[in-house]
Write a protein that holds these residues in place. Structure first.
Motif, PDB file in Angstrom:
ATOM      1  N   ASP B 134      87.164  49.937  52.646  1.00 23.35           N
ATOM      2  CA  ASP B 134      88.261  48.984  52.493  1.00 23.35           C
ATOM      3  C   ASP B 134      87.833  47.589  52.943  1.00 23.35           C
ATOM      4  N   CYS B 135      87.128  47.549  54.049  1.00 25.57           N
ATOM      5  CA  CYS B 135      86.663  46.250  54.556  1.00 25.57           C
ATOM      6  C   CYS B 135      85.686  45.603  53.577  1.00 25.57           C
ATOM      7  N   LEU B 136      84.774  46.377  53.059  1.00 25.77           N
ATOM      8  CA  LEU B 136      83.789  45.816  52.140  1.00 25.77           C
ATOM      9  C   LEU B 136      84.442  45.376  50.831  1.00 25.77           C
ATOM     10  N   PHE B 137      85.402  46.143  50.385  1.00 20.13           N
ATOM     11  CA  PHE B 137      86.124  45.739  49.189  1.00 20.13           C
ATOM     12  C   PHE B 137      86.835  44.412  49.415  1.00 20.13           C
ATOM     13  N   ARG B 138      87.357  44.263  50.610  1.00 23.79           N
ATOM     14  CA  ARG B 138      88.043  42.994  50.918  1.00 23.79           C
ATOM     15  C   ARG B 138      87.058  41.843  50.871  1.00 23.79           C
ATOM     16  N   LEU B 139      85.874  42.098  51.380  1.00 30.05           N
ATOM     17  CA  LEU B 139      84.854  41.059  51.377  1.00 30.05           C
ATOM     18  C   LEU B 139      84.385  40.725  49.975  1.00 30.05           C
ATOM     19  N   ALA B 140      84.601  41.641  49.049  1.00 29.25           N
ATOM     20  CA  ALA B 140      84.162  41.407  47.677  1.00 29.25           C
ATOM     21  C   ALA B 140      85.230  40.718  46.830  1.00 29.25           C
ATOM     22  N   GLN B 141      86.344  40.390  47.458  1.00 30.37           N
ATOM     23  CA  GLN B 141      87.389  39.682  46.714  1.00 30.37           C
ATOM     24  C   GLN B 141      86.988  38.214  46.520  1.00 30.37           C
ATOM     25  N   PRO B 142      87.511  37.581  45.480  1.00 34.57           N
ATOM     26  CA  PRO B 142      87.106  36.206  45.151  1.00 34.57           C
ATOM     27  C   PRO B 142      87.212  35.225  46.323  1.00 34.57           C
ATOM     28  N   ASP B 143      88.306  35.289  47.063  1.00 31.28           N
ATOM     29  CA  ASP B 143      88.438  34.311  48.149  1.00 31.28           C
ATOM     30  C   ASP B 143      87.382  34.522  49.224  1.00 31.28           C
ATOM     31  N   SER B 144      86.963  35.740  49.432  1.00 32.32           N
ATOM     32  CA  SER B 144      85.914  35.993  50.419  1.00 32.32           C
ATOM     33  C   SER B 144      84.534  35.627  49.879  1.00 32.32           C
ATOM     34  N   LEU B 145      84.334  35.866  48.576  1.00 32.30           N
ATOM     35  CA  LEU B 145      83.026  35.533  48.001  1.00 32.30           C
ATOM     36  C   LEU B 145      82.762  34.035  48.044  1.00 32.30           C
ATOM     37  N   ASN B 146      83.838  33.267  48.093  1.00 35.75           N
ATOM     38  CA  ASN B 146      83.649  31.817  48.167  1.00 35.75           C
ATOM     39  C   ASN B 146      83.280  31.342  49.556  1.00 35.75           C
ATOM     40  N   ASN B 147      83.258  32.269  50.483  1.00 29.75           N
ATOM     41  CA  ASN B 147      82.944  31.929  51.861  1.00 29.75           C
ATOM     42  C   ASN B 147      81.603  32.550  52.228  1.00 29.75           C
ATOM     43  N   GLU B 148      80.612  31.726  52.461  1.00 29.87           N
ATOM     44  CA  GLU B 148      79.272  32.248  52.716  1.00 29.87           C
ATOM     45  C   GLU B 148      79.192  33.173  53.913  1.00 29.87           C
TER      46      GLU B 148
END
Lengths: 278, 225
Positions: B134-148
Motif C-alpha cells: 500500500d505504501c509503495l503504491f502510494r509512492l507510485a501515484q502521480p503527486d508522489s512521482l513529482n517529488n524526488e
C-alpha cells in the motif's frame, strides 16, 4: 482447513464451552457452521424455513438472504478477530512453528518405528515414548495444535519456568519434574486441559522465593472442603507476562503442596489422571 | 542510491542521534529486555525513525536484536508493541504525508526495514505485506512521482526488499510496475532524475532484481562523457 470456532480477541482465555452442544440459539440460523463445526446447508433444522432456497448448493443464499459472498471466506487457518498486527504476527508465527514441529515430529516417529528407540535431547516435545499409540495416530488438527501450543507458551513464558529449565537440565529430570505435555498425542479436551493445569502447578514450585511465601499463605487460608472451584493468583514478577490464574477444582489438599516438592500422593493422583502424562 | 544491507561487524545501531539517557535505555534493552519498559522502548524507536532519515534506514537492526533477546525467554512484548504502533502510523499515513513529506518517507523506509529484518520462522511477516505494498503504491501515484524525495524512497525500498515482496505477492508487484511504467512514460513534468530512477528500477526488476553489468556501468559509473 476448517476451523470450528471463530476465535476471540482474548484468545488465550480458557473457553470451556467449545464442545458443549447448546442446541440452536436464536442466532444459529446466521451461522455458517453448526455447533459441530460442519458446514450448514439450508436443510438444517436450525435454519429458518425459507422453502424456496436450494439445498447444499454453493451458490445458495443464506436463510436471511445474504449472498454466500457475504460470509467470511475460508482462510488458511484460524484467524483472530482482532486485526492488530501484533496478534496477526503472533498467530502466524505459532502456525508456522506448529507446522514445522509437526514435520519434525513425524520424522521422529518414523525413525522411532524403524530404528532403535533413542532418547532425544532436542527441545520440543521430546517424549521417550514418541511412537504413537497404535490405532490412534497423532493429533494433526492445526487449530487444536495451535490452541495447545498457546497454552504451553503461557506456561513457558514465566519466571518460574525459566528458573526451572536453568536448574534442571533435561538429562537430570526425574518423572516427578514438570514435563511439557506432548501436543501431538491424541487426548480429549478435558484430559489435555487437566494435564496443562497440573504441569503449570508443578512449575510454580520454581517461583522466585518472594512469591512462594504469599502463595503458601493463600493456600492456608482457603478451606478446600467448602469450595468447589478456587482461583489462586500467582503474581508474576515481570509485568508483561499474563498472570495466569490457576483453577483448582475440588481435590485432595495435597495437590496444593507442590511447593514443598512432589509428595507421593500427588504422583499417584497424576497417574490416575493419565498414564501417558509422565 | 545503490543499497546493500550493512553488516557492520561493530554492531553499530546508529543510536548516536538519541540523547544519552535514551541511549542507555536502548543498550539495556538490547541485553536485558525484561529489565526495561519495552513499550516505551518501541515508542522511542518509532518516534526517532519518523524524524531521522538515517536511523529509519537501519532501525530494523536494533529491533531485530531486541526481539531475539526477548524471544530467548519466550517473550514478545517488544515486537507486539512495535507492530501495533507501526499499525497506528500506517493508518495515519495520509495525514502524515500531508503534514510532512519527510516524515512520510521516513515511515515508509522504516516499515520496509522492519519487513526486511523481522522475520517469523525465517519468513517475512505476512501481516506487513499488504501494508508495505500500500505504501509503495502510494509512492507510485502521480503527486508522489513529482517529488524526488518520494521517488528516491520508492526505488530504495524496491532495491532492498523488492524480491522478497514479489515472492509474497507477485500479483501486486506486477500491478505496481504497471504504475511505474505508466508513470515513466506518461507523466508530464517528471524530473529527469525521477525518470532516471524509474528507468533503473524497471531494468532492475526486469533482470530479476539485479542489474546487468552494462546497466550497472551505465547507472552507477562515475565517469560520464
Amino acid at each position: 482447513m476448517s476451523f470450528r470456532q471463530k476465535s476471540k480477541c482474548a484468545d488465550g482465555e480458557y473457553n470451556g464451552d467449545e464442545n458443549r452442544n447448546r442446541g440452536p440459539s436464536k442466532w444459529s440460523n446466521c451461522r455458517k457452521r453448526g455447533a459441530d463445526g460442519s458446514m450448514r446447508s439450508n436443510g438444517d433444522v436450525d435454519s429458518t424455513s425459507t422453502s424456496d432456497l436450494k439445498k447444499s448448493n454453493p451458490t445458495h443464499k443464506h436463510p436471511d438472504n445474504r449472498p454466500v459472498s457475504f460470509t467470511t471466506p475460508e482462510s488458511g487457518g484460524p484467524v483472530s478477530r482482532c486485526t492488530d498486527w501484533g496478534s496477526e504476527v503472533e498467530t502466524d508465527e505459532m502456525r508456522t512453528s506448529v507446522r514445522r514441529d509437526m514435520q519434525r515430529y513425524r520424522r521422529r516417529i518414523l525413525t522411532a518405528d524403524f530404528g532403535p528407540r533413542e532418547r532425544t535431547n532436542s527441545s520440543g516435545s521430546s517424549d521417550s515414548r514418541d511412537s504413537p499409540v497404535p490405532g490412534e495416530g497423532m493429533e494433526d488438527d492445526e487449530e487444536v495444535l495451535m490452541r495447545r501450543q498457546k497454552q504451553i507458551n503461557y506456561g513457558k513464558n514465566t519466571l518460574a519456568y525459566d528458573r526451572y529449565i536453568q536448574e534442571v537440565p533435561k538429562h537430570l529430570r526425574q518423572p516427578a519434574h514438570p514435563k511439557t505435555p506432548n501436543k501431538f498425542k491424541k487426548y480429549s479436551r478435558r484430559s489435555w486441559d487437566q494435564q496443562i493445569k497440573l504441569w503449570k502447578v508443578k512449575i510454580h514450585a520454581w517461583d522466585p522465593p518472594a512469591q512462594q511465601g504469599s502463595e503458601l499463605q493463600a493456600i492456608e487460608e482457603v478451606d478446600l472442603d467448602d469450595i468447589m472451584d478456587i482461583e489462586l493468583d500467582f503474581p508474576e514478577l515481570d509485568s508483561d507476562a499474563s498472570a495466569q490464574p490457576v483453577k483448582v477444582t475440588k481435590a485432595p489438599s495435597s495437590q496444593l503442596d507442590t511447593c514443598h516438592g512432589t509428595p507421593s500422593k500427588m504422583i499417584k493422583m497424576e497417574a490416575s489422571v493419565d498414564l501417558d502424562m509422565v | 542510491m545503490p543499497t546493500s544491507k550493512m553488516d557492520n561487524p561493530n554492531e553499530d545501531y546508529k543510536i548516536q542521534s538519541f540523547d544519552l539517557e535514551t541511549q542507555k535505555l536502548l543498550k539495556t534493552a538490547l541485553k536485558e529486555p525484561s529489565a526495561v519498559d519495552l513499550e516505551k522502548v518501541s515508542n522511542v524507536i518509532v518516534d526517532q525513525s519518523l524524524k531521522d532519515p538515517v536511523f529509519s534506514k537501519e532501525a530494523g537492526r536494533i529491533c531485530y536484536t531486541i526481539v531475539q533477546a526477548e524471544a530467548k525467554h519466550n517473550g514478545n512484548v517488544f515486537r507486539r508493541n512495535l507492530l501495533n504502533r507501526l499499525q497506528l502510523e500506517f493508518k495515519a499515513r495520509e495525514e502524515t504525508r500531508l503534514r510532512s513529506r519527510q516524515e512520510w518517507v521516513c515511515f515508509v523506509t522504516f516499515i520496509c526495514n522492519i519487513f526486511d529484518y523481522l522475520k517469523v520462522n525465517s519468513m517475512p511477516m505476512v501481516a506487513l505485506v499488504h501494508p508495505v505494498f500500500d505504501c509503495l503504491f502510494r509512492l507510485a501515484q502521480p503527486d508522489s512521482l513529482n517529488n524526488e524525495e518520494e521517488v528516491d524512497c520508492l526505488v530504495l525500498q524496491l532495491h532492498r526488499i523488492g524480491d522478497q515482496l514479489e515472492k509474497m505477492n507477485s500479483q501486486r508487484m506486477d500491478e505496481l510496475f504497471y504504475l511505474l511504467r505508466d508513470g515513466f512514460l506518461l507523466q508530464e513534468g517528471l524530473s529527469s532524475m525521477a525518470r532516471l530512477l524509474l528507468l533503473e528500477i524497471l531494468e532492475f526488476r526486469a533482470g530479476a532484481w539485479t542489474l546487468s553489468d552494462t546497466a550497472q556501468k551505465y547507472y552507477y559509473s562515475e565517469v560520464n562523457d
